[in-house]
Scaffold this motif. Sequence first.
Motif, PDB file in Angstrom:
ATOM      1  N   TYR A   1       0.860  -1.249  -0.014  1.00 44.97           N
ATOM      2  CA  TYR A   1       0.158  -0.035  -0.075  1.00 44.97           C
ATOM      3  C   TYR A   1       0.870   1.369   0.016  1.00 44.97           C
ATOM      4  O   TYR A   1       1.936   1.481   1.074  1.00 44.97           O
ATOM      5  N   ARG A   2       0.316   2.166  -0.599  1.00 43.65           N
ATOM      6  CA  ARG A   2       1.178   3.290  -0.920  1.00 43.65           C
ATOM      7  C   ARG A   2       0.390   4.639  -0.011  1.00 43.65           C
ATOM      8  O   ARG A   2      -0.852   4.589   0.158  1.00 43.65           O
ATOM      9  N   ASN A   3       1.191   5.213   0.723  1.00 42.38           N
ATOM     10  CA  ASN A   3       0.616   6.262   1.818  1.00 42.38           C
ATOM     11  C   ASN A   3       0.001   7.359   0.902  1.00 42.38           C
ATOM     12  O   ASN A   3       1.127   7.951   0.210  1.00 42.38           O
ATOM     13  N   GLN A   4      -1.058   8.006   1.152  1.00 38.43           N
ATOM     14  CA  GLN A   4      -1.570   9.020   0.173  1.00 38.43           C
ATOM     15  C   GLN A   4      -1.163  10.408   0.858  1.00 38.43           C
ATOM     16  O   GLN A   4      -1.689  11.426   0.163  1.00 38.43           O
ATOM     17  N   GLY A   5      -0.613  10.161   1.991  1.00 42.45           N
ATOM     18  CA  GLY A   5      -0.328  11.594   2.707  1.00 42.45           C
ATOM     19  C   GLY A   5      -1.337  12.193   3.352  1.00 42.45           C
ATOM     20  O   GLY A   5      -1.237  13.286   3.955  1.00 42.45           O
ATOM     21  N   ASN A   6      -2.695  11.618   3.640  1.00 40.63           N
ATOM     22  CA  ASN A   6      -3.499  12.309   4.119  1.00 40.63           C
ATOM     23  C   ASN A   6      -4.312  11.211   5.280  1.00 40.63           C
ATOM     24  O   ASN A   6      -5.585  11.474   5.501  1.00 40.63           O
ATOM     25  N   GLY A   7      -3.557  10.168   5.693  1.00 37.30           N
ATOM     26  CA  GLY A   7      -4.036   9.155   6.612  1.00 37.30           C
ATOM     27  C   GLY A   7      -4.832   8.160   5.950  1.00 37.30           C
ATOM     28  O   GLY A   7      -5.131   7.390   6.901  1.00 37.30           O
ATOM     29  N   THR A   8      -4.520   8.041   4.791  1.00 42.41           N
ATOM     30  CA  THR A   8      -5.097   6.742   4.110  1.00 42.41           C
ATOM     31  C   THR A   8      -4.219   6.093   3.290  1.00 42.41           C
ATOM     32  O   THR A   8      -3.245   6.831   2.732  1.00 42.41           O
ATOM     33  N   PHE A   9      -4.529   4.922   2.562  1.00 43.18           N
ATOM     34  CA  PHE A   9      -3.506   4.234   1.837  1.00 43.18           C
ATOM     35  C   PHE A   9      -4.260   3.644   0.684  1.00 43.18           C
ATOM     36  O   PHE A   9      -5.642   3.523   0.864  1.00 43.18           O
ATOM     37  N   ILE A  10      -3.569   3.437  -0.371  1.00 41.49           N
ATOM     38  CA  ILE A  10      -4.140   2.863  -1.649  1.00 41.49           C
ATOM     39  C   ILE A  10      -3.341   1.779  -2.017  1.00 41.49           C
ATOM     40  O   ILE A  10      -2.031   1.712  -1.931  1.00 41.49           O
ATOM     41  N   GLU A  11      -3.966   0.347  -2.394  1.00 39.22           N
ATOM     42  CA  GLU A  11      -3.304  -0.721  -2.633  1.00 39.22           C
ATOM     43  C   GLU A  11      -2.546  -0.521  -4.203  1.00 39.22           C
ATOM     44  O   GLU A  11      -3.254  -0.007  -4.886  1.00 39.22           O
ATOM     45  N   ILE A  12      -1.334  -0.923  -4.188  1.00 36.30           N
ATOM     46  CA  ILE A  12      -0.477  -0.744  -5.480  1.00 36.30           C
ATOM     47  C   ILE A  12       0.212  -2.162  -5.487  1.00 36.30           C
ATOM     48  O   ILE A  12       1.375  -2.046  -6.426  1.00 36.30           O
ATOM     49  N   THR A  13      -0.114  -3.134  -5.099  1.00 34.94           N
ATOM     50  CA  THR A  13       0.680  -4.608  -5.235  1.00 34.94           C
ATOM     51  C   THR A  13       0.873  -4.599  -6.580  1.00 34.94           C
ATOM     52  O   THR A  13       2.195  -4.991  -6.918  1.00 34.94           O
ATOM     53  N   GLU A  14      -0.273  -4.893  -7.433  1.00 35.58           N
ATOM     54  CA  GLU A  14       0.396  -5.104  -8.884  1.00 35.58           C
ATOM     55  C   GLU A  14       0.924  -4.290  -9.821  1.00 35.58           C
ATOM     56  O   GLU A  14       1.994  -4.455 -10.309  1.00 35.58           O
ATOM     57  N   SER A  15       0.370  -3.053  -9.707  1.00 35.00           N
ATOM     58  CA  SER A  15       1.181  -1.664 -10.330  1.00 35.00           C
ATOM     59  C   SER A  15       2.253  -1.653  -9.989  1.00 35.00           C
ATOM     60  O   SER A  15       3.294  -1.063 -10.732  1.00 35.00           O
ATOM     61  N   ALA A  16       2.913  -1.815  -8.735  1.00 34.50           N
ATOM     62  CA  ALA A  16       4.386  -1.712  -7.988  1.00 34.50           C
ATOM     63  C   ALA A  16       5.148  -2.913  -8.688  1.00 34.50           C
ATOM     64  O   ALA A  16       6.414  -3.006  -8.331  1.00 34.50           O
ATOM     65  N   GLY A  17       4.691  -4.181  -9.008  1.00 31.88           N
ATOM     66  CA  GLY A  17       5.337  -5.112  -9.710  1.00 31.88           C
ATOM     67  C   GLY A  17       5.796  -6.321  -8.552  1.00 31.88           C
ATOM     68  O   GLY A  17       6.614  -7.111  -8.701  1.00 31.88           O
ATOM     69  N   LEU A  18       4.837  -6.447  -7.696  1.00 33.32           N
ATOM     70  CA  LEU A  18       4.875  -7.378  -6.785  1.00 33.32           C
ATOM     71  C   LEU A  18       4.199  -8.709  -7.124  1.00 33.32           C
ATOM     72  O   LEU A  18       3.124  -8.571  -7.804  1.00 33.32           O
ATOM     73  N   ASN A  19       4.634  -9.843  -6.743  1.00 31.36           N
ATOM     74  CA  ASN A  19       3.997 -11.049  -7.099  1.00 31.36           C
ATOM     75  C   ASN A  19       2.575 -11.015  -6.537  1.00 31.36           C
ATOM     76  O   ASN A  19       2.198 -10.902  -5.312  1.00 31.36           O
ATOM     77  N   LEU A  20       1.644 -11.819  -7.104  1.00 34.02           N
ATOM     78  CA  LEU A  20       0.245 -11.710  -6.737  1.00 34.02           C
ATOM     79  C   LEU A  20      -0.205 -13.225  -6.412  1.00 34.02           C
ATOM     80  O   LEU A  20      -1.084 -13.549  -6.137  1.00 34.02           O
ATOM     81  N   ASN A  21       0.908 -14.160  -6.400  1.00 35.86           N
ATOM     82  CA  ASN A  21       0.651 -15.462  -5.853  1.00 35.86           C
ATOM     83  C   ASN A  21       0.386 -15.583  -4.450  1.00 35.86           C
ATOM     84  O   ASN A  21       1.162 -14.977  -3.780  1.00 35.86           O
TER      85      ASN A  21
END
Length: 571
Positions: A175-195
């Motif tokens: 998850y990427r921190n959006q700087g406002n106290g919330t997060f957004i998932e970036i697993t696939e777009s960041a290049g991490l394995n989805l298995n």
Amino acid sequence: MLRIFTLMVLFSITFSHAQLSFQDSATAKGVGYSYGASFYGGGVSFCDFNDDGWDDLTYSTTDGQQLKFFQNNNGTFIEVDLGISNVERVKQVLWVDYDNDGDKDFIATSISGFNKYYRNDGNLTFTDVTATIGFFTNNLYTYGISFGDIDNDGDLDALIANRDNVNANNYSYLYRNQGNGTFIEITESAGLNLNNELSFCSAFFDYDNDGDQDIYIANDKSPNPNRLYQNDGSGMFTDVSAISGSGIIIDAMSTTIGDYNNDGWFDIYVTNTTAGNVLLQNNGDGSFLNVSPTVGTEMNTISWGSVFLDADNDADLDLYVSSSMTGVIPTLMSSAFFENDGVNNYSIPAGAGFANDTRKSFANAIGDFNNDGLPDIVVMNDTDNYFLWENTTTNSNNYLKVKLEGTTSNKGGIGSKIEVAINGNSQFRYTLCGEGYISQNSGTEIIGFGSATVADYVKVTWPSGIVDIIDNVTANQVLTVVEGSSLSTETYNIANGLSIHPNPTQGIVTVNNLKSNVELSIYNILGKQLATKTLTMVKNKVDISNYSKGVYLFSLKDITGNITTKKVVLQ
């Protein structure tokens, strides 16, 4: 050459040899507690959660039990009610300033219900933000959570490690921190394995010393390899597990980070079952080598938590490892303390006080609960009381405790590299949040001085790229370093505001904000030098279009000899 350098470093720092001594003070200090029969244990935290300068303790608990918070009052603990109600079967307990407001928030992961997230609103009053923080809210059987700043933007991102052998979709989430106290998932777009790879835990650290935080994940059971993800500088990752040699396939439990041989490159210790634990020595060229069989740290038992610590402040890192074996089977070791002999070989010392360390143990963490400069160890036990191994070693060795306060970087300085030079020789620490096996060490780093009373300097390289250097630091104190308060002008000016654009690139990049002529050396990811050239404030373009697609290192050296390194991605 690496071995020769290491020997020179260690022999040039003298120290008082001492009989290592630990005693279990859990009951005496008010933190005796038994988790109860668990499924692969629970986590512990040695974090100072109220920021009063005394390391507190937080214990995970099983189904139906409230979490345990023990506030440290001048070396003795009192259980406190923080208004946090959580009766799930908790794994990791972690304190982290995720919203960067200067106080520590709290997280509890679970395998029987939801992970819970609590925002500290100040003065240890908390709001449950589980539904709004942006993390998943279903039960994915989470064990570990760790934090680091993957894009060096000043706030902390998160990796949540899930281990479920039933549901195939329970991969680890980034998850990427959006700087406002919330997060957004970036697993696939960041290049991490989805298995689904049965992940226990992870660590953010800079394995290639290029100024950004990479990710290492411990995955259980064959055929799941451990994963090392290399950060390209913008928060995009390349899986380098196989080519680096760190993608070991074992029953991996932990991700313990430390520079065991003081060469400036951070190593990884991974616990395992009877096939033996693995110490991945960082070779400094993008590769790792398992040296556990040669340095004496294999154990060949059922190991879980592990932690590096300089137990006697003699300027080398010792190692403590927890085991779920209790000594009933003589061929399988129970938990063990390994002493570094000064030339990076390890053995179990006699008479160190761990004779009854035969309980079914899982997580462990270090802190200094009595502020005497000696690291203590807390250990999560299953059906027996937790251990609080009080370090009672008596010697004349000195120490320094370093605490970081970020300004441009995140408030806790997570992801910083600390160098302490003594008599011309350096030791290194890396600040993590979530480490070992579902554990959390103190946020204050302890560095042994041996018999030295003054360090040549303390150097902190922050995630922002800012470098602070404090000269002639006296021993036996807590040194608080505020980012930007002790700037190294020569080292910092070359990096201050320097940028390479565009990055990623199709071939031609511009090195912006140069303040003087610099010598550029271009290296591939394995450390092979490909080219050199002189850049000026006018002639500042570089053409790498004839290179193969991939990641390259730009090493820029100014007229005073100071160097900064930037990563460039060629698409």
